[in-house]
Design a protein around this motif. Structure first.
Motif, PDB file in Angstrom:
ATOM      1  N   ASN A 123      65.473  58.225  14.019  1.00 51.69           N
ATOM      2  CA  ASN A 123      66.168  57.214  13.319  1.00 51.69           C
ATOM      3  C   ASN A 123      65.554  55.614  13.870  1.00 51.69           C
ATOM      4  OD1 ASN A 123      68.444  54.869  13.761  1.00 51.69           O
ATOM      5  ND2 ASN A 123      69.259  56.364  12.283  1.00 51.69           N
ATOM      6  N   GLY A 124      65.432  54.799  12.804  1.00 52.27           N
ATOM      7  CA  GLY A 124      64.712  53.669  12.619  1.00 52.27           C
ATOM      8  C   GLY A 124      65.247  52.747  13.468  1.00 52.27           C
ATOM      9  N   MET A 125      66.439  52.693  14.006  1.00 54.11           N
ATOM     10  CA  MET A 125      66.935  51.772  15.132  1.00 54.11           C
ATOM     11  C   MET A 125      66.514  52.211  16.528  1.00 54.11           C
ATOM     12  SD  MET A 125      68.983  49.751  13.450  1.00 54.11           S
ATOM     13  CE  MET A 125      70.375  49.119  14.692  1.00 54.11           C
ATOM     14  N   LEU A 126      65.991  53.297  16.546  1.00 51.86           N
ATOM     15  CA  LEU A 126      65.742  53.882  17.912  1.00 51.86           C
ATOM     16  C   LEU A 126      64.244  54.088  18.096  1.00 51.86           C
ATOM     17  CD1 LEU A 126      68.455  56.520  18.617  1.00 51.86           C
ATOM     18  CD2 LEU A 126      68.289  53.972  19.230  1.00 51.86           C
ATOM     19  N   GLN A 127      63.375  53.654  17.056  1.00 49.84           N
ATOM     20  CA  GLN A 127      61.795  53.891  16.832  1.00 49.84           C
ATOM     21  C   GLN A 127      61.011  52.726  18.053  1.00 49.84           C
ATOM     22  OE1 GLN A 127      60.662  53.646  12.941  1.00 49.84           O
ATOM     23  NE2 GLN A 127      61.650  55.605  12.198  1.00 49.84           N
ATOM     24  N   THR A 128      60.222  53.676  18.535  1.00 51.01           N
ATOM     25  CA  THR A 128      58.996  52.489  18.869  1.00 51.01           C
ATOM     26  C   THR A 128      58.229  51.988  18.299  1.00 51.01           C
ATOM     27  OG1 THR A 128      57.384  54.126  19.361  1.00 51.01           O
ATOM     28  CG2 THR A 128      59.133  53.943  21.209  1.00 51.01           C
ATOM     29  N   ALA A 129      57.653  50.921  18.631  1.00 48.59           N
ATOM     30  CA  ALA A 129      56.894  49.934  17.393  1.00 48.59           C
ATOM     31  C   ALA A 129      55.437  51.003  17.068  1.00 48.59           C
ATOM     32  CB  ALA A 129      56.098  48.337  18.103  1.00 48.59           C
ATOM     33  N   ASP A 130      54.898  51.728  17.980  1.00 51.92           N
ATOM     34  CA  ASP A 130      53.853  52.605  17.581  1.00 51.92           C
ATOM     35  C   ASP A 130      54.276  53.792  16.686  1.00 51.92           C
ATOM     36  OD1 ASP A 130      51.963  51.041  18.961  1.00 51.92           O
ATOM     37  OD2 ASP A 130      52.229  52.167  20.865  1.00 51.92           O
ATOM     38  N   TYR A 131      55.539  54.277  16.992  1.00 49.89           N
ATOM     39  CA  TYR A 131      55.856  55.308  15.910  1.00 49.89           C
ATOM     40  C   TYR A 131      56.247  54.702  14.673  1.00 49.89           C
ATOM     41  CZ  TYR A 131      59.020  59.101  14.766  1.00 49.89           C
ATOM     42  OH  TYR A 131      59.457  60.276  14.099  1.00 49.89           O
ATOM     43  N   ALA A 132      56.917  53.518  14.692  1.00 48.75           N
ATOM     44  CA  ALA A 132      57.253  52.838  13.203  1.00 48.75           C
ATOM     45  C   ALA A 132      55.959  52.661  12.652  1.00 48.75           C
ATOM     46  CB  ALA A 132      58.071  51.684  13.400  1.00 48.75           C
ATOM     47  N   ARG A 133      54.999  52.040  13.143  1.00 49.18           N
ATOM     48  CA  ARG A 133      53.650  51.553  12.653  1.00 49.18           C
ATOM     49  C   ARG A 133      52.930  52.854  11.996  1.00 49.18           C
ATOM     50  NH1 ARG A 133      51.679  49.656  16.629  1.00 49.18           N
ATOM     51  NH2 ARG A 133      52.287  47.748  16.471  1.00 49.18           N
ATOM     52  N   ASN A 134      53.113  53.974  12.788  1.00 47.07           N
ATOM     53  CA  ASN A 134      52.260  55.019  11.959  1.00 47.07           C
ATOM     54  C   ASN A 134      53.069  55.549  10.924  1.00 47.07           C
ATOM     55  OD1 ASN A 134      50.456  57.784  13.066  1.00 47.07           O
ATOM     56  ND2 ASN A 134      52.500  58.470  12.174  1.00 47.07           N
TER      57      ASN A 134
END
Length: 282
Positions: A123-134
């Motif tokens: 879930n996007g509300m719980l993502q780390t920055a690196d995970y989201a960037r990927n």
């Protein structure tokens, strides 16, 4: 598709029929109009009966063919009004991911309670920055959209401030398969799972994991969000569907409740996450 959307499409179809019947050139049959437009007669029928969504070009051609070009702006305004329920990724991502994320920040900011079901990514509300960037980089490559991963990540991280505001509550369910999905490097996934382990027990977050071996009354299907009782947002490959009629929202809430019955929470959820985390070699 929402009841409101279908109703609006049917109303547009009735308006198209009126324009055909009331043509200043004399009443046209559906067959006459199809011949003029060089369309299959079935297309005319589907548009008039609300079984096919017209394009702007379809509406322009129709108005001109029935001798009523002044009706084009009205028809296109009707289309724009109900088509907003279907938010195609091609249109949304024409300027990149960051504007989409900023729009979601506004939408989420107005909500007090969120219910989410995720069956493909964390879930996007719980993502780390690196995970989201990927994810943003992969989607930009896939959709050939502008590369603005850093701006998109900043917007998504800003949205997570919502979790620390009084009166907010996130109820999120994730299929265990999302934890195993290797769409990012091992070290990124490991850090993401550590983040999930840390949010279990947060006052504003109720995180449930549906184990792979859980007995499900429904197939996992696609992910969705419920914002209070005013909107269901459903993500597909071609578009986001924003569904705002009460019947549809209630349907998605029943789906969420059904998956919640198979989910584990608290320490049990942590055990599932930790099991996946131990499998990652970094």
């Amino acid at each position: 598709m929402s009841t409101d959307y279908q109703r609006a499409r049917e109303e547009l179809g009735r308006r198209l029929r009126e324009l055909r019947v009331e043509s200043p050139h004399g009443r046209l049959t559906g067959t006459d109009l199809a011949r003029r437009l060089q369309w299959p007669q079935s297309k005319v029928s589907k548009l008039e009966n609300g079984r096919q969504t017209p394009t702007d070009d379809d509406l322009l051609a129709w108005a001109e063919a029935v001798g009523q070009p002044a009706a084009v702006s009205e028809l296109q305004a009707r289309l724009k009004g109900f088509e907003s329920h279907i938010r195609s990724w091609q249109r949304q991502l024409s300027a990149g991911h960051a504007p989409v994320q900023e729009g979601w920040n506004t939408l989420i900011g107005e909500a007090r309670t969120l219910h989410a079901w995720d069956n493909f990514v964390v879930n996007g509300m719980l993502q780390t920055a690196d995970y989201a960037r990927n994810l943003f980089e992969r989607y930009a490559e896939f959709r050939r959209s502008p590369r603005d991963a850093e701006d998109a990540v900043r917007a998504r991280m800003k949205r997570q401030e919502w979790l620390y505001r009084p009166g907010k509550q996130l109820h999120t369910l994730m299929w265990e398969g999302t934890l195993w999905t290797r769409t990012c490097p091992p070290e990124v996934l490991a850090a993401q799972l550590d983040r999930l382990l840390g949010v279990v027990g947060m006052d504003t977050v109720r995180l449930g994991i549906v184990p792979l071996d859980a007995e499900l009354r429904l197939p996992p299907a696609n992910g969705f969000w419920l914002l209070d009782d005013r909107l269901a947002a459903v993500e597909n490959w071609h578009a986001e569907l924003w569904l705002d009629d009460a019947e549809t929202i209630a349907l998605y809430r029943r789906v969420w409740d059904t998956f919640a019955e198979a989910a584990v929470f608290g320490a049990e959820a942590q055990r599932v996450i930790a099991k996946v985390r131990r499998s990652i070699q970094v």
